[in-house]
Motif scaffolding. Structure first.
Motif, PDB file in Angstrom:
ATOM      1  N   GLY A 256      46.288  42.443  38.065  1.00  0.00           N
ATOM      2  CA  GLY A 256      46.335  43.405  37.052  1.00  0.00           C
ATOM      3  C   GLY A 256      44.842  44.113  37.193  1.00  0.00           C
ATOM      4  O   GLY A 256      44.968  45.370  36.872  1.00  0.00           O
ATOM      5  N   GLU A 257      43.997  43.527  37.416  1.00  0.00           N
ATOM      6  CA  GLU A 257      42.609  44.342  37.216  1.00  0.00           C
ATOM      7  C   GLU A 257      42.050  44.654  38.812  1.00  0.00           C
ATOM      8  O   GLU A 257      41.627  45.821  38.906  1.00  0.00           O
ATOM      9  CB  GLU A 257      41.632  43.452  36.860  1.00  0.00           C
ATOM     10  CG  GLU A 257      41.651  43.113  35.568  1.00  0.00           C
ATOM     11  CD  GLU A 257      40.709  42.262  34.737  1.00  0.00           C
ATOM     12  OE1 GLU A 257      39.236  42.412  35.336  1.00  0.00           O
ATOM     13  OE2 GLU A 257      41.110  41.314  33.927  1.00  0.00           O
ATOM     14  N   ARG A 258      42.675  43.951  39.744  1.00  0.00           N
ATOM     15  CA  ARG A 258      42.104  44.204  41.109  1.00  0.00           C
ATOM     16  C   ARG A 258      43.312  45.013  41.880  1.00  0.00           C
ATOM     17  O   ARG A 258      42.873  45.734  42.746  1.00  0.00           O
ATOM     18  CB  ARG A 258      41.890  42.972  42.077  1.00  0.00           C
ATOM     19  CG  ARG A 258      40.609  42.342  41.589  1.00  0.00           C
ATOM     20  CD  ARG A 258      39.389  42.947  41.925  1.00  0.00           C
ATOM     21  NE  ARG A 258      38.193  42.308  41.672  1.00  0.00           N
ATOM     22  CZ  ARG A 258      36.954  42.536  42.066  1.00  0.00           C
ATOM     23  NH1 ARG A 258      36.752  43.700  42.484  1.00  0.00           N
ATOM     24  NH2 ARG A 258      35.762  41.822  41.430  1.00  0.00           N
ATOM     25  N   GLY A 259      44.377  45.078  41.395  1.00  0.00           N
ATOM     26  CA  GLY A 259      45.687  45.704  42.018  1.00  0.00           C
ATOM     27  C   GLY A 259      45.988  45.311  43.134  1.00  0.00           C
ATOM     28  O   GLY A 259      46.764  45.693  43.900  1.00  0.00           O
ATOM     29  N   VAL A 260      45.769  43.650  43.314  1.00  0.00           N
ATOM     30  CA  VAL A 260      46.489  42.973  44.676  1.00  0.00           C
ATOM     31  C   VAL A 260      47.874  42.684  44.161  1.00  0.00           C
ATOM     32  O   VAL A 260      48.537  42.648  43.345  1.00  0.00           O
ATOM     33  CB  VAL A 260      46.028  41.679  44.678  1.00  0.00           C
ATOM     34  CG1 VAL A 260      46.491  40.923  45.870  1.00  0.00           C
ATOM     35  CG2 VAL A 260      44.519  41.898  44.870  1.00  0.00           C
ATOM     36  N   ASP A 261      48.741  43.253  45.092  1.00  0.00           N
ATOM     37  CA  ASP A 261      50.304  42.913  45.319  1.00  0.00           C
ATOM     38  C   ASP A 261      50.651  41.549  44.919  1.00  0.00           C
ATOM     39  O   ASP A 261      50.049  40.464  45.570  1.00  0.00           O
ATOM     40  CB  ASP A 261      50.886  43.198  46.601  1.00  0.00           C
ATOM     41  CG  ASP A 261      52.355  43.138  46.795  1.00  0.00           C
ATOM     42  OD1 ASP A 261      52.959  42.446  45.909  1.00  0.00           O
ATOM     43  OD2 ASP A 261      53.095  44.014  47.902  1.00  0.00           O
TER      44      ASP A 261
END
Length: 286
Positions: A256-261
């Motif tokens: 959610g915060e780092r945008g990792v798949d």
């Protein structure tokens, strides 16, 4: 006939060879036995099911002669006979001679501990050479009980684990190629539990010694990870293992915060606060 997946795992009858203290909270137990000639694993976070003798008994009662019906037969054994089953990860496999290492966390064995030690901690704290165990482990090196699997093209590995995940985390680090950027955060109860890290990867490992006097619900690792500057990456891979509740918080952060798949996030709950392993085994799997 056994299914192909079943053929990937088998029972191994083993004996303790030696033990080694790794710190105030950790002990390494080395096992050997003729059966290990058939034990094959690519390592990393290879999980195992270990059977220990019931209290007061010298050998673990596991009805593996029942074939695929062994689990039900094991459940039906009397409480004072049935072997204690616990989940662990493989720390190391060696040949000539054939040996494996399993690292145990010693919860509650110290005098005056707030929470009494469980059967596995009590057993490991007092394990002697010659003590007999049974485990279910891999007969095929690449098997479904290995979860650490960075995808091809991964250019950054991010890891978090508590002391229960330490053997898997260190073994996985050892498997990584030279130069691959890695950032890892490891929580341990005591400064004496910090271990040397051996890896060809470009690894930065942050050790976080838990403050048992901190407020209920505090999670310093999450704060440290949120504040961390990470190398730029097109295809990061995240591996999280340890207490299930903490792992969920970190998974939300990375996705959610780092945008990792989310498809590049592996999470493994080794334990859950307030539950025994028997109770956790009965929980619905996510």
């Amino acid at each position: 006939m056994a299914t192909p997946d079943a053929l990937a795992f088998r029972f191994f009858s083993l004996q303790v060879v030696r033990t080694e203290s790794l710190g105030p909270s950790l002990v390494r137990v080395t096992f050997a036995g003729d059966d290990l000639a058939h034990f094959h694993s690519d390592g990393r976070d290879q999980s195992l099911s270990l059977f220990l003798p019931a209290e007061g008994r010298s050998k673990p009662a596991v009805p593996f002669e029942e074939g695929e019906n062994w689990y039900q037969a094991w459940r039906e054994l009397p409480d004072d006979v049935r072997a204690v089953m616990r989940s662990y990860t493989l720390r190391a496999l060696r040949r000539d001679p054939d040996e494996i290492d399993i690292d145990f966390v010693l919860h509650g064995v110290e005098p005056g501990a707030a929470v009494a030690a469980g059967p596995a901690s009590r057993w490991a704290a007092d394990a002697k050479p010659g003590a007999e165990v049974v485990l279910i482990g891999p007969a095929v090196a690449d098997n479904r009980a290995i979860r650490f699997r960075p995808a091809e093209g991964t250019d950054l590995v991010l890891m978090w684990g508590d002391e229960t995940a330490l053997p898997a985390l260190l073994a996985s680090l050892e498997s990584l190629p030279a130069g691959l950027p890695v950032r890892a955060w490891v929580e341990v109860p005591h400064a004496g539990d910090v271990q040397d890290v051996v890896t060809a990867a470009d690894a930065e490992v942050t050790w976080l010694v838990r403050d048992e006097s901190s407020a209920e619900g505090a999670f310093p690792a999450l704060d440290a990870i949120r504040a961390a500057g990470l190398p730029s990456a097109r295809k990061p891979y995240v591996w999280l293992a340890g207490e299930a509740g903490r792992m969920k918080e970190l998974r939300r952060h990375f996705v959610g915060e780092r945008g990792v798949d989310r498809r590049q996030v592996t999470f493994v709950g080794y334990w859950r606060r307030g539950l025994t392993e028997e109770q956790l085994r009965e929980q619905p799997q996510e």
